[in-house]
Design an enzyme around this catalytic site. Sequence first.
Site, PDB file in Angstrom:
ATOM      1  N   HIS A  90       7.754  10.957 -14.895  1.00 57.16           N
ATOM      2  CA  HIS A  90       7.843   9.529 -14.601  1.00 57.16           C
ATOM      3  C   HIS A  90       9.243   9.185 -14.093  1.00 57.16           C
ATOM      4  CE1 HIS A  90       4.308   8.398 -17.488  1.00 57.16           C
ATOM      5  NE2 HIS A  90       3.891   8.782 -16.295  1.00 57.16           N
ATOM      6  N   LYS A  97       3.369  13.852  -7.233  1.00 60.92           N
ATOM      7  CA  LYS A  97       3.227  12.488  -6.719  1.00 60.92           C
ATOM      8  C   LYS A  97       4.575  11.866  -6.401  1.00 60.92           C
ATOM      9  CE  LYS A  97       1.051   8.056  -7.898  1.00 60.92           C
ATOM     10  NZ  LYS A  97       0.273   7.320  -8.928  1.00 60.92           N
ATOM     11  N   ARG A 155      -1.316  16.260 -13.688  1.00 55.04           N
ATOM     12  CA  ARG A 155      -2.440  15.608 -13.038  1.00 55.04           C
ATOM     13  C   ARG A 155      -3.437  16.697 -12.623  1.00 55.04           C
ATOM     14  NH1 ARG A 155       2.278  13.332 -11.252  1.00 55.04           N
ATOM     15  NH2 ARG A 155       2.531  11.093 -11.637  1.00 55.04           N
ATOM     16  N   ARG A 179      -4.405  13.955 -18.749  1.00 55.60           N
ATOM     17  CA  ARG A 179      -2.977  13.604 -18.757  1.00 55.60           C
ATOM     18  C   ARG A 179      -2.694  12.601 -19.874  1.00 55.60           C
ATOM     19  NH1 ARG A 179       1.520  13.714 -15.282  1.00 55.60           N
ATOM     20  NH2 ARG A 179       2.606  11.753 -14.872  1.00 55.60           N
ATOM     21  N   TYR A 186       2.911   4.847 -24.030  1.00 60.23           N
ATOM     22  CA  TYR A 186       2.396   5.808 -25.009  1.00 60.23           C
ATOM     23  C   TYR A 186       3.120   5.718 -26.353  1.00 60.23           C
ATOM     24  CZ  TYR A 186       0.475   7.961 -20.773  1.00 60.23           C
ATOM     25  OH  TYR A 186      -0.194   8.196 -19.597  1.00 60.23           O
ATOM     26  N   HIS A 191      -7.722  11.198 -14.970  1.00 55.98           N
ATOM     27  CA  HIS A 191      -6.472  10.993 -15.709  1.00 55.98           C
ATOM     28  C   HIS A 191      -6.617  11.170 -17.216  1.00 55.98           C
ATOM     29  CE1 HIS A 191      -3.586  10.021 -12.679  1.00 55.98           C
ATOM     30  NE2 HIS A 191      -2.787   9.393 -13.504  1.00 55.98           N
TER      31      HIS A 191
END
Length: 337
Positions: free
Chosen positions: A305, A225, A202, A282, A314, A279
């Site tokens: 994640h 995050k 990020r 990323r 993706y 974003h």
Amino acid sequence: MAKEAGIRKLPDGRYQVDIRPDGRGGRRHRRIFPTLREARYEKNRILARADRGEEWRRQKKDTRRLQDLIDAWHRLYGITLKDSGNRKRQLDFVCGLLGNPVAASFHAEDFLVFRNARLAAGISANTCNHYLSYLKAVFNRLIKLDNWKLPNPLQKIERLKFDESNITYLETGQIEALLSELAKSSRNTLLITKICLATGARWSEAETLHVEMVKDGLIHFVGTKSGKKRSVPVDDELEREIKENRKGTGRLFIGTHIKSFSSGLRRAGIELPRGQRSHVLRHSFAVHFMLNRGNILDLQKILGHSTLDMTLRYAQHHPDYLADAVTKNPLANLKKN
């Protein structure tokens, strides 16, 4: 009629309940009723609750406003969250839009009217879902902390369902144009952009890197995050370029550089949908990783994640994604025959 303990007849014909449920030294309970029957019912009800160890006193009305609850939530719990400052600002903002109502008078319908107005003003369904989640969390946490006695007024409101938007990413030509423009203006912005494109970081993670987090061919991201540390390998050239940018220890990049990045996008002729600026790098890493036949489980680890579901968006960019549909459909069977 014999005088009944705890009930007294008043001169005007009404009856007053006057008892101390917790004993002689306890708190006094007095109420007036028009009939003896009602007075007896009240007396017996209160004494029964006291005998069972239940709260019998009438609760004071909670007159706090929504902002008072938000402040209490932040003081008691929210301050411990990683993004506490940002969360508090968003809650304050929503509270202002709602008119800071008396919390006890705030109902589901009030929020639904507010949400419909925001949607009509062009605010996305995803943003409205954030509003709902944040406010729900305030009430739920205060209830758990015994700071709020009433039910959560938003408990039964469901999140809005919406079509998932297409992932915005930069194609190879756009990346080349962007890096070329950034090289003319800001070395720091160029290097942050390269780190994001090389690691899927990020923008905030790359911008706040420290010198000591880059070593032995790895960039170690902390304070992410999710709160979990992750390490991503980089090639020798990028590691050397990062270390040459700043010697010693401490932050690699002083200040913020997102405005410089935005300027580079404009000069490169790259237009992005609203809210995609921070974003897009990323997303670009993840899409190109899959286009180059990368493993989806590796991508999950690289991006940090917590669930595979977050990464599967993706998967469609992999060249072999659902490729069997071409050879294993009924028309293909006819061709074989």
